[in-house]
Structures are given as structure tokens and as C-alpha cells.
Design a protein around this motif. Structure first.
Motif, PDB file in Angstrom:
ATOM      1  N   PRO A 121     -38.347 120.482  44.331  1.00 35.68           N
ATOM      2  CA  PRO A 121     -39.638 121.092  44.048  1.00 35.68           C
ATOM      3  C   PRO A 121     -40.758 120.996  44.751  1.00 35.68           C
ATOM      4  O   PRO A 121     -41.863 121.407  45.082  1.00 35.68           O
ATOM      5  CB  PRO A 121     -39.947 120.204  42.742  1.00 35.68           C
ATOM      6  CG  PRO A 121     -39.235 119.100  42.875  1.00 35.68           C
ATOM      7  CD  PRO A 121     -37.866 119.206  43.472  1.00 35.68           C
ATOM      8  N   GLY A 122     -40.772 119.766  45.862  1.00 33.37           N
ATOM      9  CA  GLY A 122     -41.913 119.577  46.739  1.00 33.37           C
ATOM     10  C   GLY A 122     -41.704 120.451  48.135  1.00 33.37           C
ATOM     11  O   GLY A 122     -42.528 120.098  48.971  1.00 33.37           O
ATOM     12  N   ALA A 123     -40.672 121.254  48.004  1.00 36.04           N
ATOM     13  CA  ALA A 123     -40.390 121.667  49.448  1.00 36.04           C
ATOM     14  C   ALA A 123     -41.205 123.183  49.571  1.00 36.04           C
ATOM     15  O   ALA A 123     -41.068 123.766  50.829  1.00 36.04           O
ATOM     16  CB  ALA A 123     -39.089 122.156  49.550  1.00 36.04           C
ATOM     17  N   ARG A 124     -42.062 123.581  48.762  1.00 29.63           N
ATOM     18  CA  ARG A 124     -42.795 124.773  48.986  1.00 29.63           C
ATOM     19  C   ARG A 124     -43.966 124.495  49.483  1.00 29.63           C
ATOM     20  O   ARG A 124     -44.857 123.527  49.205  1.00 29.63           O
ATOM     21  CB  ARG A 124     -42.849 125.442  47.569  1.00 29.63           C
ATOM     22  CG  ARG A 124     -41.534 125.927  46.731  1.00 29.63           C
ATOM     23  CD  ARG A 124     -41.870 126.398  45.457  1.00 29.63           C
ATOM     24  NE  ARG A 124     -40.612 126.849  44.771  1.00 29.63           N
ATOM     25  CZ  ARG A 124     -40.242 127.950  44.412  1.00 29.63           C
ATOM     26  NH1 ARG A 124     -41.057 129.013  44.914  1.00 29.63           N
ATOM     27  NH2 ARG A 124     -39.133 128.300  43.982  1.00 29.63           N
ATOM     28  N   SER A 125     -44.680 125.647  50.258  1.00 24.10           N
ATOM     29  CA  SER A 125     -45.819 125.397  50.908  1.00 24.10           C
ATOM     30  C   SER A 125     -47.096 125.906  49.694  1.00 24.10           C
ATOM     31  O   SER A 125     -46.525 126.749  48.757  1.00 24.10           O
ATOM     32  CB  SER A 125     -46.096 126.583  51.922  1.00 24.10           C
ATOM     33  OG  SER A 125     -44.979 126.221  53.168  1.00 24.10           O
ATOM     34  N   ALA A 126     -48.456 125.623  49.977  1.00 26.70           N
ATOM     35  CA  ALA A 126     -49.205 126.002  49.008  1.00 26.70           C
ATOM     36  C   ALA A 126     -49.327 127.506  48.891  1.00 26.70           C
ATOM     37  O   ALA A 126     -49.128 128.148  50.076  1.00 26.70           O
ATOM     38  CB  ALA A 126     -50.484 125.129  49.484  1.00 26.70           C
ATOM     39  N   PRO A 127     -49.741 128.070  47.867  1.00 26.12           N
ATOM     40  CA  PRO A 127     -50.087 129.606  48.016  1.00 26.12           C
ATOM     41  C   PRO A 127     -50.940 129.771  48.885  1.00 26.12           C
ATOM     42  O   PRO A 127     -51.952 129.300  48.907  1.00 26.12           O
ATOM     43  CB  PRO A 127     -50.508 129.801  46.421  1.00 26.12           C
ATOM     44  CG  PRO A 127     -50.065 128.627  45.507  1.00 26.12           C
ATOM     45  CD  PRO A 127     -49.883 127.480  46.787  1.00 26.12           C
ATOM     46  N   GLY A 128     -51.005 130.894  49.575  1.00 25.11           N
ATOM     47  CA  GLY A 128     -51.688 131.436  50.673  1.00 25.11           C
ATOM     48  C   GLY A 128     -51.682 130.806  51.842  1.00 25.11           C
ATOM     49  O   GLY A 128     -52.455 131.211  52.975  1.00 25.11           O
ATOM     50  N   SER A 129     -50.634 129.947  52.246  1.00 24.20           N
ATOM     51  CA  SER A 129     -50.348 129.134  53.331  1.00 24.20           C
ATOM     52  C   SER A 129     -49.892 130.317  54.596  1.00 24.20           C
ATOM     53  O   SER A 129     -49.036 131.097  54.216  1.00 24.20           O
ATOM     54  CB  SER A 129     -49.253 128.215  53.463  1.00 24.20           C
ATOM     55  OG  SER A 129     -49.693 127.198  52.590  1.00 24.20           O
ATOM     56  N   LEU A 130     -50.379 130.313  55.765  1.00 26.38           N
ATOM     57  CA  LEU A 130     -50.066 131.020  56.853  1.00 26.38           C
ATOM     58  C   LEU A 130     -49.202 130.088  57.683  1.00 26.38           C
ATOM     59  O   LEU A 130     -49.557 129.232  58.027  1.00 26.38           O
ATOM     60  CB  LEU A 130     -51.329 131.357  57.600  1.00 26.38           C
ATOM     61  CG  LEU A 130     -52.277 132.588  57.280  1.00 26.38           C
ATOM     62  CD1 LEU A 130     -52.893 132.601  55.783  1.00 26.38           C
ATOM     63  CD2 LEU A 130     -53.283 132.954  58.319  1.00 26.38           C
ATOM     64  N   LEU A 131     -47.994 130.666  57.901  1.00 32.07           N
ATOM     65  CA  LEU A 131     -47.154 129.785  58.585  1.00 32.07           C
ATOM     66  C   LEU A 131     -46.773 130.264  60.014  1.00 32.07           C
ATOM     67  O   LEU A 131     -46.763 131.560  60.218  1.00 32.07           O
ATOM     68  CB  LEU A 131     -45.827 129.720  57.756  1.00 32.07           C
ATOM     69  CG  LEU A 131     -45.947 129.394  56.482  1.00 32.07           C
ATOM     70  CD1 LEU A 131     -44.458 129.564  55.603  1.00 32.07           C
ATOM     71  CD2 LEU A 131     -46.285 128.114  56.030  1.00 32.07           C
ATOM     72  N   ALA A 132     -46.610 129.576  60.844  1.00 32.41           N
ATOM     73  CA  ALA A 132     -46.261 129.667  62.443  1.00 32.41           C
ATOM     74  C   ALA A 132     -45.221 130.678  62.270  1.00 32.41           C
ATOM     75  O   ALA A 132     -43.874 130.136  61.808  1.00 32.41           O
ATOM     76  CB  ALA A 132     -46.132 128.809  63.133  1.00 32.41           C
ATOM     77  N   PRO A 133     -45.051 132.031  62.720  1.00 34.81           N
ATOM     78  CA  PRO A 133     -43.900 132.665  62.796  1.00 34.81           C
ATOM     79  C   PRO A 133     -42.999 132.590  63.952  1.00 34.81           C
ATOM     80  O   PRO A 133     -41.686 132.974  64.219  1.00 34.81           O
ATOM     81  CB  PRO A 133     -44.389 134.141  62.782  1.00 34.81           C
ATOM     82  CG  PRO A 133     -45.556 133.919  63.669  1.00 34.81           C
ATOM     83  CD  PRO A 133     -46.314 132.688  63.264  1.00 34.81           C
ATOM     84  N   VAL A 157     -54.697 127.827  55.400  1.00 37.90           N
ATOM     85  CA  VAL A 157     -54.636 128.311  53.884  1.00 37.90           C
ATOM     86  C   VAL A 157     -55.772 129.321  53.464  1.00 37.90           C
ATOM     87  O   VAL A 157     -56.774 128.774  53.606  1.00 37.90           O
ATOM     88  CB  VAL A 157     -54.330 127.083  52.950  1.00 37.90           C
ATOM     89  CG1 VAL A 157     -54.384 127.637  51.413  1.00 37.90           C
ATOM     90  CG2 VAL A 157     -53.248 126.245  53.138  1.00 37.90           C
ATOM     91  N   VAL A 158     -55.220 130.454  53.230  1.00 41.62           N
ATOM     92  CA  VAL A 158     -56.273 131.217  52.697  1.00 41.62           C
ATOM     93  C   VAL A 158     -56.253 131.554  51.144  1.00 41.62           C
ATOM     94  O   VAL A 158     -55.217 131.940  50.770  1.00 41.62           O
ATOM     95  CB  VAL A 158     -56.243 132.753  53.340  1.00 41.62           C
ATOM     96  CG1 VAL A 158     -57.203 133.711  52.701  1.00 41.62           C
ATOM     97  CG2 VAL A 158     -56.378 132.654  54.888  1.00 41.62           C
ATOM     98  N   GLU A 159     -57.142 130.973  50.281  1.00 47.79           N
ATOM     99  CA  GLU A 159     -57.191 130.835  48.926  1.00 47.79           C
ATOM    100  C   GLU A 159     -57.607 132.427  48.433  1.00 47.79           C
ATOM    101  O   GLU A 159     -58.813 132.711  48.794  1.00 47.79           O
ATOM    102  CB  GLU A 159     -58.143 129.543  48.425  1.00 47.79           C
ATOM    103  CG  GLU A 159     -57.530 128.467  49.029  1.00 47.79           C
ATOM    104  CD  GLU A 159     -58.747 127.374  48.502  1.00 47.79           C
ATOM    105  OE1 GLU A 159     -59.759 127.752  48.168  1.00 47.79           O
ATOM    106  OE2 GLU A 159     -58.132 126.238  48.931  1.00 47.79           O
ATOM    107  N   GLU A 160     -56.684 132.904  47.523  1.00 47.06           N
ATOM    108  CA  GLU A 160     -57.134 134.158  47.144  1.00 47.06           C
ATOM    109  C   GLU A 160     -58.256 134.114  46.500  1.00 47.06           C
ATOM    110  O   GLU A 160     -58.548 133.478  45.273  1.00 47.06           O
ATOM    111  CB  GLU A 160     -55.923 134.864  46.409  1.00 47.06           C
ATOM    112  CG  GLU A 160     -56.241 136.376  46.121  1.00 47.06           C
ATOM    113  CD  GLU A 160     -54.798 136.954  45.662  1.00 47.06           C
ATOM    114  OE1 GLU A 160     -54.710 138.112  45.595  1.00 47.06           O
ATOM    115  OE2 GLU A 160     -53.847 136.082  45.561  1.00 47.06           O
TER     116      GLU A 160
END
Length: 665
Positions: A586-598, A659-662
Motif C-alpha cells: 500500500p505504500g508503493a503509490r506516488s502522491a496524487p499529482g506527482s510528476l514522474l520522470a518519463p 507534485v502539482v496539487e489540483e
């Protein structure tokens, strides 16, 4: 004349392998040089001898002329072939080779230097009577007033304009500017890319011809004063100003225009005393008028299409000319026979805007078809890193006419298996089958009129994912039963009393696809994505091959498992499926709005500050990978809550950049 006995190839990948193939046919021993990143590359094993190039940066080792010349001295090489790219258009390297007593397989340093600056090259071509476009030069360190430059550009050139690196090519640093308000960002961005890729940030502006054809002419000269042309190539299908499909001859060039282009190219070659293989590039407008772009003082990536329509080996000819031989009669009497088309197979993600991909090539196989040639730089197990151009291979087809060559090449691509990283294979096949391309109605704006994602996905069969997902599940079951310590012949999940079906969940293109199945002798009850598959019969199931009937249609499906991922190929196409764990962390998810390096790369700019308001599509972080800049954009309107990286930091794929918070409405 001096006979070459041992040749050092100062390049890597398919380039080095291609040069060494012709050298071996002439009984010339070969030497490869390699960086630490290329230790296991196929071209290293292809050579008779290989020398490691030390250096802290794998990207720079092939640019060290001193190390390459030392490698030639230590191995007893008497000639150096620079390939194409790296030092191939470096006049200083050609001079250093001569000073070390080495034959440089290429043009004289003076010819390289004359064309090394696109600015000086245009002036020289204009003096030789070759048509050129108007332009303005901006030196690497020059300061300029944006308003004054915008006004000068409007007066001397007129918008739109193309901003280009003065030294180098490959599309690096190119920007199209539609108006003065875009000029400053375009010039600064082009300067950064040019300095990174070529070591010189000088750029120039020239008139941009909207959607012309890109047509180039192969020239060849010898040391006895003869310069000839070997006809034209069409290179109009491009992405990011880099060619991805080339062909010869051009479908739009008739005999009269061919003579005009050839005469202009020969005049260009003679103006600089050209020796060896070179290419004169032109833009060709819809009105039939052409203008000079540049001279590439080297062999081109796309040279195989010329070889196939003329029957000539251009690398062999380079070596013969370097030994002092005159151009042979078959060159002077060359003619066009048939048609050839080449595609560049890149490790890149079409849907993500052609972002380069890196990783391990778990499988690379092109079906052996008559008339198909493969120049590859990778094999099973090759690692594609972030230091070099992401081209994996060139696949070339030859036929009696353009239509048959395109059909053959599309067939070859459809059967190509490339496992382990994203590629542009489906895009290339889609272009080759698209009616406008097949009619020869192409120009450099082709991919702006045709959505690359639609071209890549338009021919996908909707039955592929259900059939492939079931096949992957059955192959997994067969593997588990083969590895079972007891009762291997029983299907997994077998009970004396019927129980619930087996279930596995795959990730496919970012979506979860659950598969359930219950084996009843040769019949299987199966659902994929909650939809029942009709009348499933299994004729064979092993770890790598599943043969099954679905709704009365029998197919062979090949499964290549690598860890939790299965690469599945059949007549329906190719699918990559990753089995998801039953109990994810359950801790493997990134925070909502995370910009990940492609992709792996280096942070070169952060365009916003923490707390700033941004709108969807706003660039937040700019990465540099494979000598090009890539902007990571805000996914929605919001506030920048966290910046997890800094300028100069190296990042891996998946690193949280910001992280861009909506924002709530």
C-alpha cells in the motif's frame, strides 16, 4: 596507392558493424573502440580486436581523438573510418589522423571544415551557383536585443523562420518560430541543445519553408578529381526534424529534376574539392524549386537505400578511394533499378511524444524475408542506455517498385519482435500502410497532418489483448506445473470437486485486465476483462508457446516471459502484459499529482517555484536525455506543492520531480 591492412572504426553500434562488414570482404582486419557503457555491445564482438576508451562520461569517450589515435597506434591500424556521427565531420580529427600517419577514410579536412559551419557553407554554395535560403547568424556568446532581432528577422527573412545549430545536425537544436514573441525562447533553447550536443552554441536563422520535401543527393569523389552523384533519396518523413523513413528514388523526382538536383550536388562537391562519400541536402517546394540545406561530409545513416537501387557497396567504395584508387566503372555507369525503403527503428514512446526509452532488449528478431536487409546495433540482451542516440536498427526493403517495397517492409515490421522497451515499430508500419504515404503524397509536415498515435494504433486488432492475455495466463500455468515438485500433469487449481476459476490480473497500457480461467481437458472457460471468451480450445500450452482456438479461429501465440512481464506475439500483433501482485504494497503509490520522470536524464531547468499556480500543460521541469531537452508538463490546473529535484540532478525513470496539487473548483 596505399593498401589498407587494418581499419579502426571510430564509432559504435550498427554504424561500426556496417563498416566492419565491408572491410572484412576486402580482407581488411578491424578494430573496434568502445566505452564502458558499450562493453557488451554486439559490435565489440564483431571486430577482430577491440580497445576500451577510458572516461568518466560514456557520452564523451567517442569524441576523444587522442584516445582513438592511441588505440590505432597500439593495435597497428593503418586507417581510421569515422562512421557517421561523433568525429566523422571533425576536420581537426582528420588532421590528427594524418599527423599520426593514419589514412582517414573520409574527405579532406579542408572540405569538412568548409561545410562544418552551416553559415560558411551557405555562402560557399551561393558563390557556386547553388540556390540558398536567406539567414541570420547568432554567435554562441553574443548578447542581443530580442526586439531588434525580431525586427531584423522580419525584414531580412520573414516569418516563419527555422532556428538551427550552426555546427552538427540530427535535428538537435531546431525550432520553428512563427512570430517575434516566440523568438527569444527558441534561440535560447537551440543554443543550449547545440552547446550540449556539439560543443558550440552558435545558431542561425533561415527562412522556414512550410512542409517542403526533404530530398538529398548522394555524391562521391575520388583523389583524381572526379565527382559524381548517385541519385537522390527522399527523407521527408521526420519527427522532431529527424528522419525516420527514407527511400530511393524520390517518388516525385522525374528525370529532368533528377538532372538539376544532381548537377547542383556535383557543383557543391567540386566547390569544396570533395573526396569520398557525401550528401548534399535540399528542401524541395511544391513548385518544384529546391534550395540548399547543407552538405554532410560523411556517409549517411540512410545510405543502404542508395546501395540497393544501384547495387553498389558505398563503404567498399570509401575504402578503395581512401587507398587512392579512382572511382570504378560501375560507379560512373550507375543507374537506378527498382525501389528501396528504409525505416529507423527507435527505442522511443510514440504516445508520450517520442520520448526516448532505455532498458534491456530481451529479444530482437526481424523475420528473414527475401529483399529485406537489417543493419542492427542490438541483439538479445543488449542494454540501451541514455548516453547515445536510441536507434536500435535500420530495416530496409527492396522491390521492383515503390508499392511492393512498402508492402514488404510493412510485413517485416509486423513480424518483428522487440521486447523490453517501447519502440516506434507500430508507427513505422502504420505509415507504410497509410494511403497518402503509399500514394507518395508526403512532405516534412506529414506527421503534423497525421496523428502519430493513431497511425501506431489504428491497425491494432481489438481481439489481440483478450487472446494474448489468456495465452499469457495459460503459459504461466504451464510454467508453474512444469516446476511443481509433484503431480505435474494436473492443471493448477485442480480439485476433486469443482471450485472457483484461477485468476490473474495483468497491466496492459496502464489498464488492469483481469483474466479468469478453468481448464476442462482441452476446453477452457475463460473471461478477460469480465467478458467471456466463446468456445476456447487449447491444443498446446507451454512456457513459450500456446496454440488455441477462440470462437473457432486457431492461432499460435508466442509468449516470452521476463520476470513478471510477458511479451506476447501472434498474427494479431504484439502485447506487453505485466502480472500484478495479488497483495500490492500500500505504500508503493506516488502522491496524487506527482510528476514522474518519463526517462533517465538530468534536470536542466525548473520553470516554476513551490507554491506557484500553474495551468494544465505548463512546463514544470525540463530534463535533458540523449542530448535533447524534454519538458515535463503539469497534468492539470493546480498549485506546485513540492519540488523534489534540483538543477543538475540526475534522475531515473519514475523519480518524482514535482507534485502539482489540483485546485478545487
Amino acid at each position: 596507392m596505399t593498401e589498407i591492412r587494418k581499419l579502426l572504426v571510430a564509432n559504435r553500434g550498427e554504424i561500426a558493424a556496417r563498416v566492419m562488414r565491408s572491410a572484412r570482404a576486402l580482407d581488411i582486419a578491424t578494430v573496434a573502440v568502445y566505452s564502458d557503457a558499450d562493453t557488451g555491445a554486439p559490435f565489440v564482438a564483431d571486430a577482430d580486436e577491440a580497445v576500451r576508451l577510458p572516461g568518466s562520461s560514456p557520452a564523451d569517450t567517442y569524441l576523444r581523438a587522442d584516445l582513438i589515435i592511441d588505440a590505432a597506434r597500439r593495435t597497428g591500424a593503418d586507417a581510421v573510418h569515422p562512421g557517421y556521427g561523433f568525429l566523422s565531420e571533425n576536420g581537426g580529427f582528420a588532421r590528427a589522423c594524418a599527423a599520426a600517419g593514419l589514412i582517414f577514410v573520409g574527405p579532406p579536412p579542408e572540405a569538412i571544415e568548409a561545410m562544418g559551419s552551416k553559415i560558411a557553407a551557405k555562402e560557399l554554395m551561393a558563390a557556386a551557383g547553388v540556390p540558398v535560403l536567406p539567414g541570420i547568424t547568432i554567435d554562441a556568446d553574443a548578447e542581443f536585443d530580442p526586439a531588434a532581432l525580431g525586427a531584423r528577422t522580419a525584414e531580412e527573412i520573414g516569418y516563419p523562420v527555422l532556428v538551427k545549430a550552426a555546427f552538427g545536425g540530427g535535428g538537435r537544436g531546431m525550432r520553428v518560430v512563427r512570430g517575434p514573441d516566440e523568438l527569444l525562447d527558441a534561440v535560447e533553447g537551440a543554443r543550449r541543445e547545440a552547446a550540449s550536443a556539439f560543443g558550440d552554441g552558435t545558431v542561425f536563422l533561415e527562412r522556414f519553408v512550410d512542409s517542403p520535401r526533404h530530398v538529398e543527393v548522394q555524391i562521391f569523389g575520388d583523389t583524381h578529381g572526379t565527382v559524381v552523384h548517385l541519385f537522390e533519396r527522399e527523407c521527408s518523413i521526420q519527427r522532431r526534424y529527424q528522419k525516420i523513413i527514407e527511400e530511393a528514388p524520390s517518388p516525385v523526382v522525374d528525370e529532368a529534376l533528377r538532372r538539376e538536383l544532381g548537377d547542383a550536388a556535383v557543383a557543391a562537391g567540386k566547390a569544396i574539392g570533395y573526396v569520398g562519400a557525401g550528401t548534399v541536402e535540399f528542401v524541395l517546394g511544391a513548385d518544384g524549386r529546391f534550395h540548399f540545406l547543407e552538405v554532410n561530409t560523411r556517409l549517411q545513416v540512410e545510405h543502404p537505400v542508395t546501395e540497393l537501387i544501384t547495387g553498389l557497396d558505398l563503404v567498399r567504395l570509401q575504402l578503395l578511394v581512401a587507398e587512392g584508387n579512382p572511382l570504378p566503372d560501375e560507379v560512373l555507369a550507375a543507374a537506378v533499378h527498382g525501389h528501396a525503403v528504409e525505416v529507423r527503428l527507435y527505442a522511443e514512446d510514440t504516445a508520450a511524444g517520442f520520448l526516448p526509452a532505455s532498458g534491456t532488449v530481451h529479444r530482437f528478431a526481424v523475420p528473414p524475408l527475401d529483399g529485406v536487409r537489417v543493419d542492427a546495433g542490438v541483439a538479445d540482451g543488449s542494454v540501451v542506455g541514455v548516453h547515445y542516440d536510441p536507434m536500435l536498427a535500420k530495416v530496409i526493403a527492396y522491390g521492383p517498385n515503390r508499392d511492393e517495397a512498402c508492402r514488404l517492409l510493412a510485413k517485416a515490421l509486423a513480424g518483428t519482435r522487440v521486447h523490453g522497451l517501447a519502440t516506434n515499430r507500430e508507427l513505422l508500419a502504420g505509415i507504410l500502410r497509410e494511403p497518402e504515404f503509399r500514394a507518395g503524397l508526403i512532405d516534412t509536415g506529414y506527421l503534423s497532418r497525421h496523428d502519430p498515435v493513431e497511425l501506431a494504433t489504428g491497425s491494432r486488432d481489438p481481439r489481440a489483448v483478450p487472446v494474448h492475455a489468456l495465452a499469457a495466463a495459460l503459459a504461466g500455468q504451464a510454467t508453474r506445473r512444469a516446476e511443481a515438485p509433484v503431480l505435474r500433469t494436473l492443471p493448477s487449481g485442480w480439485r476433486n470437486v469443482a471450485n472457483g476459476p484461477q485468476q490473474v490480473v495483468f497491466a496492459v497500457d496502464g489498464a488492469e485486465v483481469p483474466v479468469t480461467y478453468r481448464v476442462r481437458e482441452s476446453a477452457v472457460d475463460a473471461t478477460v476483462g469480465g467478458v467471456a471468451l466463446p468456445e476456447v480450445l487449447v491444443h498446446h500450452a507451454s512456457a513459450d508457446l500456446v496454440e488455441l482456438d477462440v470462437d473457432g479461429i486457431r492461432r499460435q501465440v508466442r509468449v516470452h516471459p521476463v520476470g513478471s512481464t510477458s511479451y506476447v506475439d501472434s498474427a494479431l500483433g504484439s502485447t506487453e502484459l505485466t502480472e500484478l501482485p495479488r497483495f500490492p504494497d500500500p505504500g508503493a503509490r506516488s502522491a496524487p499529482g506527482s510528476l514522474l520522470a518519463p526517462m533517465p536524464g538530468t534536470v536542466v531547468r525548473i520553470t516554476v517555484e513551490a507554491g506557484a499556480k500553474v495551468s494544465a500543460g505548463t512546463p514544470v521541469v525540463v530534463l535533458e536525455a540523449m542530448k535533447m531537452e524534454h519538458s515535463v508538463l503539469a497534468p492539470h490546473d493546480g498549485i506546485v506543492g513540492d519540488l523534489g529535484v534540483s538543477v543538475g540532478q540526475a534522475v531515473d525513470v519514475g523519480t518524482v520531480l514535482a507534485v502539482v496539487e489540483e485546485q478545487e473548483a
